[in-house]
Design an enzyme around this catalytic site. Sequence first.
Site, short mmCIF file in Angstrom:
data_model
loop_
_atom_site.label_atom_id
_atom_site.label_comp_id
_atom_site.label_asym_id
_atom_site.label_seq_id
_atom_site.Cartn_x
_atom_site.Cartn_y
_atom_site.Cartn_z
N GLU A 1 0.13 -1.19 0.07
CA GLU A 1 -0.26 -0.13 0.15
C GLU A 1 1.09 1.07 0.16
OE1 GLU A 1 -2.97 -0.16 3.29
OE2 GLU A 1 -2.48 -2.55 3.10
N GLU B 1 -9.90 5.47 2.69
CA GLU B 1 -10.38 4.61 3.83
C GLU B 1 -10.09 6.03 5.12
OE1 GLU B 1 -8.56 0.95 6.11
OE2 GLU B 1 -7.66 1.26 4.54
#
Length: 418
Positions: free
Chosen positions: A222, A333
Site C-alpha cells: 500500500e 479509507e
Amino acid sequence: MASSSCRISPIVPLFICSLVVSSLVCPAVSSESSGRGPANQTFLAGQELQKLRRIRERLKKINKPAVKTIKSVDGDLIDCVLIDQQPSFDHPQLRGQKPSDLPERPRGHEVGGLVEASFQLWHLSGESCPEGTIPIRRTSEEDMLRASSVARFGRKTMKDVRRDTTGSDHEHAVGYVSGDEYYGAKASINVWSPLVAYPYEFSLSQIWVISGSFGDDLNTIEAGWQVSPELYGDNYPRFFTYWTTDAYQTTGCYNLLCSGFIQTDNRIAIGAAISPTSSYGGGQFDISLLIWKDPKHGNWWLEFGSGILVGYWPSILFTHLRDHASMMQFGGEIVNSRSDGFHTSTQMGSGHFAGEGFGRASYFRNLQVVDWDNNLIPLSNLRVLADHPNCYDIQGGINNVWGNYFYYGGPGRNVRCP
C-alpha cells in the site's frame, strides 16, 4: 501538468511519570482521593517504568545513527541514515545485503523531464541528505506514547481486512479491478488535508496491491497519503507506505517502522508531511505513484512522480505476492470510532461528495495496471464501491485527458449519515 509530482489546475500526551536520574518521580496522589493505596501506586509506577523501557528499546531499533539531521518547519527531525544501515536490513533474510540493482520499468511508462522532489515540508529548510544516505523521519517517545499499544506501534488494526461488512469501523470508497493476474498499478492521487475528528481515527487515500484471500493469508502492498494524529501527532497529510503478509496480524508496518521496505532514494522521507495541498475551489495538487513487480528480480518497486525510485518491497517478504497480485484497489479509507455515539465527522478526501466534481471533490486519475509482460495499460473493467454511500461516495468515469478516473469522498456525519 509539470513533470513533477504536483498538478496545478485552470496541513503531549500526558505521561504521568517521568524518569529523572534513574528514579521514577510521580505526582503526589492522595490514597483517600484516588482510592488507591501506596502499594497500588507503586505497582502503577512500575508498569509505567516498564512501558518506558520497552519504548526506548524499540526506538533504538527504529532510529538509526544519522550522518546528518535536518529540522523541518513542522517540527519533524529528518535523519540522513547510511543506506545499508536502514531498519529494513535488520530483517533476518535481508541482514548484510545491499540494495537491489535498478529495476526494469514497465513499457508504456514515460520517465523524463524535471524530477521534482520538493513536495514535502522538510525541503523548505533548504537542506538535503547526502548521496549514499536516505532521509528517515525520526520517531520520538511521544509518537509511541500516543499509540494504543507499544507492541502494535506502526501497524494497522486487523479490522482493516473486512471491507465487505457494514459492521466494521473502517469505511471505504474505492475503485478496483480483479479477476486477472496483475503486476503493478499506477495512479495520480489528489492531495487534501481532511479533518480527522478523533485522535485514534485516520483518513487516507492510497493504492492497494492485493493477493490472497481476505482471511489470515492476505498479502498487501500500500502507498499514498494519510492524516493520522495517532501516528504522527498532527493533522498534516503525509506520504506513507505499508505492507503485510498475514492480514495485518504480526507482519508489516507503516513506512520504515519495521524491517521490510528498502528505501533507495535520498530525496523523499516516507512519513513526512506533504505541501502544498489542494483547496476547495482553488488550486489542485496530486502525486503520481507507480507500484510494479520488477521482472528481473521479482521485487515490488515504488516510483514517485517523474522517475524517483523511492525503494522496493523485497519479494521474500511475501507468500502470494511473490508471484502476482489478484486485485488492484484505489481510493479512500477512514476509521469511524463512533466516539460520541454518532457516526464520525472525519472527512474522506476533500470532505465533499463525488458529485461536486473537479476542484471540490477529491479524485484519482490515470488509473493503469501492469500486465504479465510488463506493459502499463489502461484499466478495462474498473468497478466502484462505497460501503457507506450516505457518508462517503464514489463516481467513476473515463475521458481522453484523465483516462480512467473517479471522484470520491465525503463529510462523514450528516443528515443522511447519523
